[in-house]
Design a protein around this motif. Structure first.
Motif, PDB file in Angstrom:
ATOM      1  N   GLN A 225     -28.971  25.644   7.130  1.00  0.00           N
ATOM      2  CA  GLN A 225     -30.360  25.339   7.478  1.00  0.00           C
ATOM      3  C   GLN A 225     -30.816  26.015   8.766  1.00  0.00           C
ATOM      4  O   GLN A 225     -31.993  25.891   9.140  1.00  0.00           O
ATOM      5  CB  GLN A 225     -30.525  23.817   7.609  1.00  0.00           C
ATOM      6  CG  GLN A 225     -30.314  23.074   6.302  1.00  0.00           C
ATOM      7  CD  GLN A 225     -30.403  21.566   6.460  1.00  0.00           C
ATOM      8  OE1 GLN A 225     -30.093  21.025   7.529  1.00  0.00           O
ATOM      9  NE2 GLN A 225     -30.819  20.881   5.413  1.00  0.00           N
ATOM     10  N   ASN A 230     -27.998  31.125   8.722  1.00  0.00           N
ATOM     11  CA  ASN A 230     -28.060  31.281   7.262  1.00  0.00           C
ATOM     12  C   ASN A 230     -27.831  32.737   6.848  1.00  0.00           C
ATOM     13  O   ASN A 230     -27.274  33.010   5.792  1.00  0.00           O
ATOM     14  CB  ASN A 230     -29.378  30.740   6.706  1.00  0.00           C
ATOM     15  CG  ASN A 230     -30.514  31.727   6.791  1.00  0.00           C
ATOM     16  OD1 ASN A 230     -30.769  32.512   5.871  1.00  0.00           O
ATOM     17  ND2 ASN A 230     -31.224  31.719   7.916  1.00  0.00           N
ATOM     18  N   LEU A 259     -31.178  22.874  -1.003  1.00  0.00           N
ATOM     19  CA  LEU A 259     -31.590  24.183  -0.484  1.00  0.00           C
ATOM     20  C   LEU A 259     -32.719  24.816  -1.284  1.00  0.00           C
ATOM     21  O   LEU A 259     -33.313  25.800  -0.847  1.00  0.00           O
ATOM     22  CB  LEU A 259     -30.371  25.138  -0.476  1.00  0.00           C
ATOM     23  CG  LEU A 259     -29.199  24.752   0.435  1.00  0.00           C
ATOM     24  CD1 LEU A 259     -28.052  25.747   0.243  1.00  0.00           C
ATOM     25  CD2 LEU A 259     -29.629  24.728   1.891  1.00  0.00           C
ATOM     26  N   THR A 262     -36.339  25.565   0.410  1.00  0.00           N
ATOM     27  CA  THR A 262     -36.516  26.358   1.627  1.00  0.00           C
ATOM     28  C   THR A 262     -36.311  27.834   1.317  1.00  0.00           C
ATOM     29  O   THR A 262     -35.549  28.195   0.407  1.00  0.00           O
ATOM     30  CB  THR A 262     -35.513  25.933   2.723  1.00  0.00           C
ATOM     31  OG1 THR A 262     -34.184  26.289   2.310  1.00  0.00           O
ATOM     32  CG2 THR A 262     -35.571  24.427   2.968  1.00  0.00           C
TER      33      THR A 262
END
Length: 297
Positions: A225, A230, A259, A262
């Motif tokens: 995150q 990432n 996930l 995003t």
């Protein structure tokens, strides 16, 4: 030499003068060479003077000594100056390595100060380019010792990346240091770029060490995150081999549903799909992959 027009005349004089005339110019100019080099007009004339002391033009030891002794007194100031750094770079390009030792000594002694400076980081890279084997070891080992501090700096991180690319024999030293702090360094803007570079350039053993650290289940969600980390995970997914790939996928698997919403997460999912074309649920577990790897070994 510092006049907006006169500096061009001085450059032409240096182009056409004979050896005796050049020696006379050096004698007059050398005591003032630092201030000339710092000047927006003088820097061009100073660079020309250094060019005319190249080995093929047969300068005397007295000429070389006069210039080196003058520049050595202000080398750090020159390295960090908009105009002066070009004179230092011209020395590295044109003079023999032994005559440039004063630059390497200063850069090694003030490694962080030089490498973390806008102009200094460029000079540091040229030091690597033009060094003798001993000089290269001298400055690169200082980079190794200061790796953690340099990779977190806006300019210093480029010096570490340059060493990784241009002096690969020192890559294992840097990778080992990065691996020990990889979670923290992956979360920072500048150091995360170096972590990615290490993953690309490391040996299989170095990659395994780094990816094992990234696969910690109590840390992985924060990395997935994070706006910088990432990208490190994406790179790790790209380069990982078994059994580290399975370790990383095992750590990521529980978080995949969260996930999807995003932009970071969708990129992670894309990487996972590329490495697991038949689906992540059909991959070996980390324990199975380790057992298979051990049997092959």
């Amino acid at each position: 030499m510092t006049d907006p027009f006169g500096n061009y005349l001085c450059q032409k004089l240096l182009d056409y003068c004979n050896n005796d005339q050049r020696a006379a110019i050096v004698h007059r100019v050398a005591p003032h060479l630092v201030s000339i080099s710092l000047n927006i007009h003088g820097t061009r004339a100073a660079q020309k003077l250094v060019e005319r002391l190249a080995p093929d033009l047969q300068p005397t030891e007295e000429e070389i000594h006069a210039v080196v002794q003058s520049l050595a007194g202000g080398v750090i100031r020159l390295i960090q100056d908009l105009n002066g750094n070009h004179v230092v770079q011209r020395c590295l390009q044109k003079l023999e390595p032994e005559h440039n030792q004063f630059i390497y000594d200063a850069v090694a002694e003030h490694c962080v100060q030089v490498a973390s400076h806008r102009h200094g980081c460029c000079v540091f890279q040229r030091c690597v380019d033009f060094a003798s084997a001993r000089q290269k070891h001298q400055v690169v080992m200082e980079v190794v010792h200061q790796t953690v501090e340099l990779v977190q700096d806006a300019f210093g991180n480029y010096v570490v990346q340059y060493v990784l690319e241009q002096v690969p024999s020192y890559c294992p030293n840097i990778v080992g240091i990065i691996a020990m702090s990889i979670i923290e360094l992956s979360r920072q803007k500048f150091s995360s770029n170096v972590v990615e570079k290490c993953l690309q350039l490391a040996s299989p053993e170095g990659q395994a060490l780094m990816i094992t650290q990234l696969s910690q289940k109590d840390q992985i969600l924060g990395l997935l995150q994070d706006p910088y980390a990432n990208y490190v995970i994406q790179r790790a997914l790209q380069v990982a081999s078994s059994p580290q790939l399975e370790m990383l996928l095992d750590a990521i698997r529980p978080h995949l549903p969260a996930l999807r919403n995003t932009s970071y997460g969708r990129k992670i999912q894309s990487r996972v799909t590329k490495r697991c074309p038949s689906g992540i649920d059909n991959m070996l577990s980390a324990e199975e992959a380790v057992a298979r790897h051990t049997r092959k070994g």
